[in-house]
Design an enzyme around this catalytic site. Structure first.
Site, mmCIF file in Angstrom:
data_model
loop_
_atom_site.group_PDB
_atom_site.id
_atom_site.type_symbol
_atom_site.label_atom_id
_atom_site.label_comp_id
_atom_site.label_asym_id
_atom_site.label_seq_id
_atom_site.Cartn_x
_atom_site.Cartn_y
_atom_site.Cartn_z
ATOM 1 N N LYS A 14 -30.925 -5.405 -33.074
ATOM 2 C CA LYS A 14 -29.515 -5.122 -33.388
ATOM 3 C C LYS A 14 -28.610 -6.057 -32.598
ATOM 4 C CE LYS A 14 -29.019 -0.883 -35.092
ATOM 5 N NZ LYS A 14 -28.309 -0.143 -35.816
ATOM 6 N N TYR A 36 -35.234 -6.641 -50.401
ATOM 7 C CA TYR A 36 -36.043 -7.254 -49.348
ATOM 8 C C TYR A 36 -37.475 -6.751 -49.268
ATOM 9 C CZ TYR A 36 -34.129 -3.043 -47.185
ATOM 10 O OH TYR A 36 -33.736 -1.763 -46.946
ATOM 11 N N ASP A 94 -26.242 -4.361 -43.755
ATOM 12 C CA ASP A 94 -25.673 -3.082 -43.332
ATOM 13 C C ASP A 94 -25.110 -2.349 -44.546
ATOM 14 O OD1 ASP A 94 -24.992 -1.108 -41.661
ATOM 15 O OD2 ASP A 94 -23.307 -2.127 -40.715
ATOM 16 N N CYS A 99 -0.435 18.184 -25.612
ATOM 17 C CA CYS A 99 0.846 18.848 -25.840
ATOM 18 C C CYS A 99 0.483 20.274 -26.232
ATOM 19 C CB CYS A 99 1.585 18.166 -26.979
ATOM 20 S SG CYS A 99 2.947 19.173 -27.590
ATOM 21 N N CYS A 113 5.212 21.669 -32.598
ATOM 22 C CA CYS A 113 5.064 20.212 -32.561
ATOM 23 C C CYS A 113 4.582 19.740 -33.943
ATOM 24 C CB CYS A 113 4.077 19.839 -31.458
ATOM 25 S SG CYS A 113 3.810 18.076 -31.304
ATOM 26 N N CYS A 162 7.573 16.021 -29.526
ATOM 27 C CA CYS A 162 8.434 17.198 -29.334
ATOM 28 C C CYS A 162 8.969 17.308 -27.911
ATOM 29 C CB CYS A 162 7.684 18.470 -29.717
ATOM 30 S SG CYS A 162 6.357 18.876 -28.569
ATOM 31 N N GLU A 178 -35.405 -11.920 -41.170
ATOM 32 C CA GLU A 178 -34.417 -11.713 -42.232
ATOM 33 C C GLU A 178 -33.172 -11.099 -41.638
ATOM 34 O OE1 GLU A 178 -36.052 -8.918 -45.011
ATOM 35 O OE2 GLU A 178 -37.663 -10.298 -45.501
ATOM 36 N N CYS A 220 5.375 14.875 -24.481
ATOM 37 C CA CYS A 220 4.914 14.646 -25.857
ATOM 38 C C CYS A 220 5.895 13.720 -26.583
ATOM 39 C CB CYS A 220 4.800 15.976 -26.597
ATOM 40 S SG CYS A 220 4.348 15.760 -28.326
ATOM 41 N N LYS A 234 -30.482 -8.156 -41.331
ATOM 42 C CA LYS A 234 -30.509 -6.710 -41.559
ATOM 43 C C LYS A 234 -29.189 -6.366 -42.237
ATOM 44 C CE LYS A 234 -31.524 -2.504 -38.926
ATOM 45 N NZ LYS A 234 -30.708 -1.665 -39.748
HETATM 46 S S1 IVH Z 1 -37.556 -3.708 -44.158
HETATM 47 C C1 IVH Z 1 -40.912 -0.471 -43.803
HETATM 48 N N1 IVH Z 1 -35.643 -5.492 -44.246
HETATM 49 O O1 IVH Z 1 -32.716 -1.097 -42.149
HETATM 50 C C2 IVH Z 1 -39.786 -1.368 -43.544
HETATM 51 N N2 IVH Z 1 -35.038 -3.213 -43.901
HETATM 52 O O2 IVH Z 1 -33.630 0.349 -39.687
HETATM 53 C C3 IVH Z 1 -38.836 -1.448 -44.651
HETATM 54 N N3 IVH Z 1 -32.623 -2.828 -43.743
HETATM 55 O O3 IVH Z 1 -34.984 1.179 -43.587
HETATM 56 C C4 IVH Z 1 -37.540 -1.989 -44.256
HETATM 57 N N4 IVH Z 1 -32.016 -4.929 -44.009
HETATM 58 O O4 IVH Z 1 -32.709 0.529 -44.827
HETATM 59 C C5 IVH Z 1 -35.947 -4.176 -44.088
HETATM 60 N N5 IVH Z 1 -34.047 -7.156 -44.388
HETATM 61 C C6 IVH Z 1 -34.352 -5.878 -44.234
HETATM 62 C C7 IVH Z 1 -33.367 -4.893 -44.055
HETATM 63 C C8 IVH Z 1 -33.753 -3.562 -43.886
HETATM 64 C C9 IVH Z 1 -31.585 -3.680 -43.837
HETATM 65 C C10 IVH Z 1 -32.470 -1.377 -43.498
HETATM 66 C C11 IVH Z 1 -33.428 -0.531 -44.283
HETATM 67 C C12 IVH Z 1 -34.399 -0.020 -43.247
HETATM 68 C C13 IVH Z 1 -33.530 0.053 -42.041
HETATM 69 C C14 IVH Z 1 -34.373 0.012 -40.784
#
Ligand code: IVH
Length: 677
Positions: A312, A225, A118, A424, A430, A409, A114, A406, A116
């Protein structure tokens, strides 16, 4: 309309409007015209006003907000909110896969990949299909109850449909989609405010707003999710997500079943390229074992499950042209080079400026004006230049010459031993340094003089009414009346008697600010809020602090040599001592309150119950007060903590649990204060 009719019509309208909302926000389908929708919504509002007893918690009128939260109630999560292990390479994912296979032996299983998202993690509780509570992650065990604010997010269902479980929790991430985020930042800049660094911070700040009507305006969104609860349907993760979608949740469609590392790798590669086209920010992907019965077997490490892992992405990087370099002077005199770039699209926003760090990095990278440079986004608002494309360098390019004086000034810049930046040193002459010190001094976490913003401080300085922070306390009403200021709406106005009185009153009130915040307000380099707290509680008053040696300072917990040297040299400057004396004469607090040891528990209310190992009952109450907390006798929704000793009364326990007030032990309390060892 009689009572029965009203009740029925309210329920009917609630159901009908929720359905229209769902079709509109989730399926892009308008079942009725905006005009008709508004008419029905108005009817519902009118009825709810007349018959508030029948208004449902799932009412679509909650979407526009209106509830005001003074502070958010702390709630203990039914299931802790865990985090995931992070990985940064396919090799690490292969290691994860090997670990999983070792535990599961020859059992068949698959993975779900999935995105992630942000944003800000949220846990949504649904009872009998209605959203009853929305809680932030907090420390994973307890979070803030932000239900009123969350109800304003249109894609979060207030009422589910279909065959949902009676009691369960849905977890996900509240996000600020790029389009809404960029519009929000443009508005901030137009209002003279700093833009927010990224959608995550902006979403998090929005969810903590006290006025839910303001949250409603922000156009936040949510990606869900994860489902938690007892006896849930479906025994695969994907199956559960599909069910949740059928009940009305917004489950993004990016999840994919992957059978092996190769398929995971393809998913990563695809989204690493395509993520810049997504309407929201993603910082990686999450890989989960799909078969839920296997989760128990895989178990947990200390903080995260063994059946899931995060990968990541590397920061996004683009190439663009370096047009020129500006130099900014910060509060403490440090000079920062800032690049002006040919505008370029990067991670959801157009980038025009980037940090060039300092002189050393400029020469290491050999960055020159006219070069094509690589730009990356870190966590800050200003992206950074991380490299140069030498193949694109113009033939006539010249090595970059760093400034020696600077830019504000004209004072020759100096470089302190062991530091990369140039400074500075003209702190008292300043302009940007003076203004930034004044701004810090009046800021909320320092003296909290909210009637003086940047514009007004600059005006007072330019009119020669103040040279430094001490002068604020010697301002007179007559000096302020008639001064020209720019109001929030950008119109010019002159300060009237009332405005002048408000300014003087706020300055006067700031004299009550406790010592540690006064110390922070002085703006000593490297002394942040926490450092100021530690120094104040150790030395108790400014005289002891100002006379301390570097060794004595460095011996204070969490105060390293850098802070110690900075504090020592600050008090060795006569100009600073003069400011301190004048502030002292004005009546500011330069010592801890007699009884107060720290403000660690400032703003927190405690109820104490039971018998304690290290304190008598009165002793523990006194101790709480000495650290800035308040003790009350009965539990209410305003109570921050119940401090439970041995033999806590059952009534209190029940009440605390029913209100979701965190119950802490004596040890946890001592840890909170930092006295547990
Ligand atoms: S699953 C027990 N799925 O990222 C696991 N987390 O670094 C539950 N997050 O705690 C998390 N997208 O806040 C899951 N597709 C995704 C996510 C996701 C973002 C966040 C979430 C999690 C953190 C982990």
């Amino acid at each position: 309309m009689d009572y029965t009719e009203a009740k029925q019509r309210i329920a009917e309208l609630t159901e009908q409007l929720n359905r229209y909302n769902y079709e509109y926000y989730m399926n892009d389908t308008s079942l009725i015209s905006d005009f008709e929708f508004d008419k029905l919504l108005e009817e519902l509002m009118r009825l709810e006003k007349e018959f508030p007893q029948y208004a449902l918690p799932t009412s679509p009128t909650k979407r526009v907000g209106g509830e005001v939260n003074k502070s958010f109630r702390q709630v203990t999560h039914r299931y802790p909110m865990l985090s995931l292990g992070n990985t940064y390479s396919v090799e690490e994912i292969t290691e994860f896969d090997t670990r999983v296979r070792n535990i599961l032996g020859d059992r068949q299983f698959s993975y779900v990949c999935e995105l992630k998202y942000d944003g800000v993690a949220i846990g949504l509780t649904y009872k009998d299909g209605a959203l009853t509570q929305a809680v932030t992650r907090g420390n994973g065990v307890q979070g803030d109850d932000i239900t009123d604010n969350v109800r304003t997010i249109r894609t979060i269902p207030l009422q589910l449909h279909g065959d949902y479980p009676a009691d369960f929790e849905m977890r996900g991430e509240i996000i600020f989609p790029w389009e809404a985020f960029n519009a929000f930042n443009e508005q901030r800049v137009a209002n003279g405010e700093e833009p927010m660094a990224n959608p995550r911070n902006a979403a998090s700040g929005s969810l903590k707003l006290q006025d839910s009507r303001e949250v409603a305006k922000r156009r936040l969104d949510c990606c869900l999710y994860f489902m938690m609860g007892e006896n849930l349907p479906a025994d695969t993760h994907l199956g559960r997500l599909e069910m949740a979608r059928q009940w009305g949740f917004k489950i993004p469609q990016y999840a994919k079943l992957c059978r092996n590392i190769d398929e995971i790798r393809q998913y990563i590669e695809y989204w690493d390229k395509k993520r810049s086209e997504l309407p929201f920010a993603t910082d990686g992907i999450v890989i989960k074992v799909n078969e839920i019965p296997l989760w128990d077997e895989l178990g947990m490490t200390a903080k995260s499950p063994r059946w899931a892992i995060a990968y990541k992405f590397e920061a996004e990087r683009v190439a663009t042209k370096l047009l020129s370099v500006d130099f900014q002077v910060g509060r403490t005199g440090v000079v920062t080079p800032v690049a002006n770039l040919e505008p370029v699209w990067l991670g959801g926003t157009t980038v025009k400026r980037a940090s060039l760090h300092n002189a050393d990095i400029i020469s290491q990278l050999d960055v020159r004006v006219g070069d094509t440079v690589f730009v990356e986004k870190g966590g800050e608002i200003i992206p950074k230049i991380v490299g140069v494309d030498l193949s694109q360098r113009p033939a006539n390019s010249q090595p970059f010459k760093y400034i020696t004086h600077c830019p504000e000034c004209g004072t020759p810049l100096v470089r302190k031993e062991g530091e990369a930046g140039f400074y500075c040193t003209n702190e008292t002459g300043c302009y940007p340094q003076i203004l930034a010190n004044l701004e810090l001094f009046v800021s909320r976490k320092a003296m909290n003089i909210d009637t003086l913003g940047t514009e007004r401080l600059a005006m007072l300085y330019n009119k020669k009414l103040i040279r430094n922070v001490a002068d604020l306390y010697y301002l007179k009403m007559e000096q302020l009346i008639g001064l020209e200021v720019i109001e929030n709406d950008k119109r010019k106005a002159s300060i009237q008697e009332k405005g002048a009185a408000n300014i003087i009153a706020a300055i006067e009130e700031s004299k009550q600010v406790p010592f540690e915040r006064v110390l922070y307000a002085l703006g000593i380099r490297y002394v942040g809020e926490v450092g100021a707290k530690k120094l104040a509680s150790h030395f108790k008053n400014i005289d002891a602090l100002s006379q301390a040696t570097v060794e004595e300072l460095a011996a204070v917990e969490d105060v390293g040599e850098v802070i110690a040297k900075s504090v020592h040299s600050w008090f060795n400057d006569l100009a600073h001592l003069e400011i301190v004396v004048r502030l002292k004469n004005a009546g500011l607090r330069f010592e801890l309150e007699d009884k107060q040891v720290s403000d660690t528990l400032g703003g927190k209310t405690f109820v104490v119950s039971g018998v304690f190992a290290n304190f008598s009952r009165d002793g523990i109450k006194q101790h709480i007060e000495q650290h800035g907390g308040k003790v009350v006798s009965s539990i209410s929704s305003k109570t921050s903590y119940v401090l439970a000793g041995e033999k806590m009364g059952p009534e209190k326990l029940k009440k605390a649990q029913s209100l979701g007030i965190p119950i802490i032990s004596e040890t946890e309390y001592l840890q909170m204060i930092g006295e547990f060892n």
